[in-house]
Design a protein around this motif. Structure first.
Motif, PDB file in Angstrom:
ATOM      1  N   ALA A 184      26.922   7.633  -0.684  1.00 34.83           N
ATOM      2  CA  ALA A 184      25.661   7.652  -1.436  1.00 34.83           C
ATOM      3  C   ALA A 184      25.945   7.602  -2.938  1.00 34.83           C
ATOM      4  O   ALA A 184      25.221   6.943  -3.695  1.00 34.83           O
ATOM      5  CB  ALA A 184      24.863   8.900  -1.077  1.00 34.83           C
ATOM      6  N   GLN A 185      26.978   8.244  -3.408  1.00 34.38           N
ATOM      7  CA  GLN A 185      27.341   8.211  -4.830  1.00 34.38           C
ATOM      8  C   GLN A 185      27.755   6.800  -5.250  1.00 34.38           C
ATOM      9  O   GLN A 185      27.515   6.393  -6.378  1.00 34.38           O
ATOM     10  CB  GLN A 185      28.475   9.184  -5.116  1.00 34.38           C
ATOM     11  N   LEU A 186      28.363   6.061  -4.331  1.00 30.15           N
ATOM     12  CA  LEU A 186      28.797   4.697  -4.635  1.00 30.15           C
ATOM     13  C   LEU A 186      27.659   3.680  -4.500  1.00 30.15           C
ATOM     14  O   LEU A 186      27.839   2.509  -4.795  1.00 30.15           O
ATOM     15  CB  LEU A 186      29.958   4.299  -3.708  1.00 30.15           C
ATOM     16  N   GLY A 187      26.494   4.124  -4.025  1.00 30.32           N
ATOM     17  CA  GLY A 187      25.323   3.232  -3.929  1.00 30.32           C
ATOM     18  C   GLY A 187      25.140   2.635  -2.556  1.00 30.32           C
ATOM     19  O   GLY A 187      24.332   1.715  -2.391  1.00 30.32           O
ATOM     20  N   MET A 188      25.791   3.086  -1.597  1.00 34.74           N
ATOM     21  CA  MET A 188      25.628   2.583  -0.236  1.00 34.74           C
ATOM     22  C   MET A 188      24.387   3.203   0.374  1.00 34.74           C
ATOM     23  O   MET A 188      24.033   4.339   0.083  1.00 34.74           O
ATOM     24  CB  MET A 188      26.862   2.907   0.610  1.00 34.74           C
ATOM     25  N   VAL A 189      23.747   2.429   1.246  1.00 35.66           N
ATOM     26  CA  VAL A 189      22.511   2.878   1.881  1.00 35.66           C
ATOM     27  C   VAL A 189      22.749   2.904   3.386  1.00 35.66           C
ATOM     28  O   VAL A 189      23.331   1.978   3.955  1.00 35.66           O
ATOM     29  CB  VAL A 189      21.336   1.933   1.548  1.00 35.66           C
ATOM     30  N   ALA A 190      22.239   3.906   4.021  1.00 36.12           N
ATOM     31  CA  ALA A 190      22.380   4.021   5.469  1.00 36.12           C
ATOM     32  C   ALA A 190      21.466   3.013   6.138  1.00 36.12           C
ATOM     33  O   ALA A 190      20.350   2.759   5.698  1.00 36.12           O
ATOM     34  CB  ALA A 190      22.045   5.424   5.921  1.00 36.12           C
ATOM     35  N   SER A 191      21.892   2.404   7.194  1.00 35.11           N
ATOM     36  CA  SER A 191      21.116   1.407   7.913  1.00 35.11           C
ATOM     37  C   SER A 191      20.045   2.100   8.756  1.00 35.11           C
ATOM     38  O   SER A 191      20.328   3.009   9.532  1.00 35.11           O
ATOM     39  CB  SER A 191      22.046   0.586   8.808  1.00 35.11           C
ATOM     40  N   THR A 192      18.770   1.599   8.631  1.00 40.05           N
ATOM     41  CA  THR A 192      17.693   2.208   9.389  1.00 40.05           C
ATOM     42  C   THR A 192      17.529   1.543  10.746  1.00 40.05           C
ATOM     43  O   THR A 192      17.138   2.185  11.717  1.00 40.05           O
ATOM     44  CB  THR A 192      16.361   2.115   8.618  1.00 40.05           C
ATOM     45  N   ASN A 193      17.734   0.247  10.833  1.00 36.52           N
ATOM     46  CA  ASN A 193      17.670  -0.425  12.119  1.00 36.52           C
ATOM     47  C   ASN A 193      19.002  -1.163  12.346  1.00 36.52           C
ATOM     48  O   ASN A 193      19.206  -2.250  11.837  1.00 36.52           O
ATOM     49  CB  ASN A 193      16.477  -1.359  12.208  1.00 36.52           C
ATOM     50  N   PRO A 194      19.841  -0.584  13.114  1.00 38.47           N
ATOM     51  CA  PRO A 194      21.139  -1.216  13.345  1.00 38.47           C
ATOM     52  C   PRO A 194      21.008  -2.450  14.226  1.00 38.47           C
ATOM     53  O   PRO A 194      20.143  -2.544  15.085  1.00 38.47           O
ATOM     54  CB  PRO A 194      21.943  -0.129  14.051  1.00 38.47           C
ATOM     55  N   ARG A 195      21.829  -3.420  14.006  1.00 36.09           N
ATOM     56  CA  ARG A 195      21.851  -4.640  14.804  1.00 36.09           C
ATOM     57  C   ARG A 195      23.160  -4.675  15.564  1.00 36.09           C
ATOM     58  O   ARG A 195      24.217  -4.331  15.031  1.00 36.09           O
ATOM     59  CB  ARG A 195      21.731  -5.860  13.919  1.00 36.09           C
ATOM     60  N   PHE A 196      23.068  -5.131  16.784  1.00 34.76           N
ATOM     61  CA  PHE A 196      24.245  -5.213  17.633  1.00 34.76           C
ATOM     62  C   PHE A 196      24.494  -6.669  17.972  1.00 34.76           C
ATOM     63  O   PHE A 196      23.571  -7.441  18.209  1.00 34.76           O
ATOM     64  CB  PHE A 196      24.055  -4.382  18.910  1.00 34.76           C
ATOM     65  N   LEU A 197      25.693  -7.028  18.069  1.00 35.92           N
ATOM     66  CA  LEU A 197      26.108  -8.385  18.387  1.00 35.92           C
ATOM     67  C   LEU A 197      26.428  -8.437  19.872  1.00 35.92           C
ATOM     68  O   LEU A 197      27.315  -7.707  20.337  1.00 35.92           O
ATOM     69  CB  LEU A 197      27.312  -8.771  17.530  1.00 35.92           C
ATOM     70  N   ASP A 198      25.750  -9.310  20.566  1.00 34.50           N
ATOM     71  CA  ASP A 198      25.993  -9.467  21.989  1.00 34.50           C
ATOM     72  C   ASP A 198      26.801 -10.742  22.168  1.00 34.50           C
ATOM     73  O   ASP A 198      26.295 -11.841  21.974  1.00 34.50           O
ATOM     74  CB  ASP A 198      24.673  -9.531  22.757  1.00 34.50           C
ATOM     75  N   MET A 199      28.030 -10.632  22.545  1.00 38.98           N
ATOM     76  CA  MET A 199      28.924 -11.775  22.643  1.00 38.98           C
ATOM     77  C   MET A 199      28.656 -12.597  23.918  1.00 38.98           C
ATOM     78  O   MET A 199      28.995 -13.772  23.962  1.00 38.98           O
ATOM     79  CB  MET A 199      30.385 -11.306  22.648  1.00 38.98           C
ATOM     80  N   SER A 200      28.027 -12.014  24.908  1.00 39.93           N
ATOM     81  CA  SER A 200      27.774 -12.749  26.143  1.00 39.93           C
ATOM     82  C   SER A 200      26.683 -13.798  25.963  1.00 39.93           C
ATOM     83  O   SER A 200      26.700 -14.854  26.570  1.00 39.93           O
ATOM     84  CB  SER A 200      27.411 -11.802  27.277  1.00 39.93           C
ATOM     85  N   VAL A 201      25.738 -13.513  25.079  1.00 39.45           N
ATOM     86  CA  VAL A 201      24.634 -14.455  24.832  1.00 39.45           C
ATOM     87  C   VAL A 201      25.057 -15.477  23.798  1.00 39.45           C
ATOM     88  O   VAL A 201      24.624 -16.633  23.844  1.00 39.45           O
ATOM     89  CB  VAL A 201      23.371 -13.686  24.360  1.00 39.45           C
ATOM     90  N   GLY A 202      25.835 -15.089  22.870  1.00 37.18           N
ATOM     91  CA  GLY A 202      26.286 -16.001  21.812  1.00 37.18           C
ATOM     92  C   GLY A 202      25.518 -15.831  20.546  1.00 37.18           C
ATOM     93  O   GLY A 202      25.634 -16.638  19.634  1.00 37.18           O
TER      94      GLY A 202
END
Length: 126
Positions: free
Chosen positions: A107-125
């Motif tokens: 937080a001191q460095l300016g990073m923001v926590a992700s509110t909606n995480p995204r996941f990568l599904d490798m089976s779908v592409g």
């Protein structure tokens, strides 16, 4: 025996030669005059020299051992100090790598926590 009666010098010379030969053969050490006692100064000096040499060598060994003992004590103190420093550094690293401290630093460095995480599904592409 008649010849010795005629020439007593031969008898005397034989006795002298016999006495000198026995002296030469049997004489292993220098003659000591009658009543004279050989001195013990050489033996006493030899013993004193051995005693002094052993005393000096003992002093040298004792001094070397004492010096090494002081050096060993100093090295033990230095090892203990380095061990304490290592433990202090490990405690600092453990404290700074805790999840709460990492989030605070982010937080001191300016990073923001992700509110909606995204996941990568490798089976779908996607």
């Amino acid at each position: 025996m008649a010849i010795f009666d005629l020439a007593p010098a031969i008898k005397n010379s034989r006795q002298i030669v016999r006495a000198q030969t026995n002296k030469a053969v049997l004489r292993l050490v220098p003659e000591v005059k009658t009543g004279q006692v050989a001195g013990n100064k050489t033996f006493a000096t030899f013993l004193l020299a051995i005693f002094v040499a052993s005393l000096i060598s003992l002093l040298v060994i004792n001094t070397a051992l004492a010096r090494d003992a002081f050096l060993l004590g100093q090295l033990k103190q230095e090892a203990q100090l380095l061990t304490d420093k290592r433990e202090a550094i490990l405690r600092d690293v453990a404290a700074k790598s805790s999840p709460d401290k990492l989030a605070e630093r982010a937080a001191q460095l300016g990073m923001v926590a992700s509110t909606n995480p995204r996941f990568l599904d490798m089976s779908v592409g996607k």
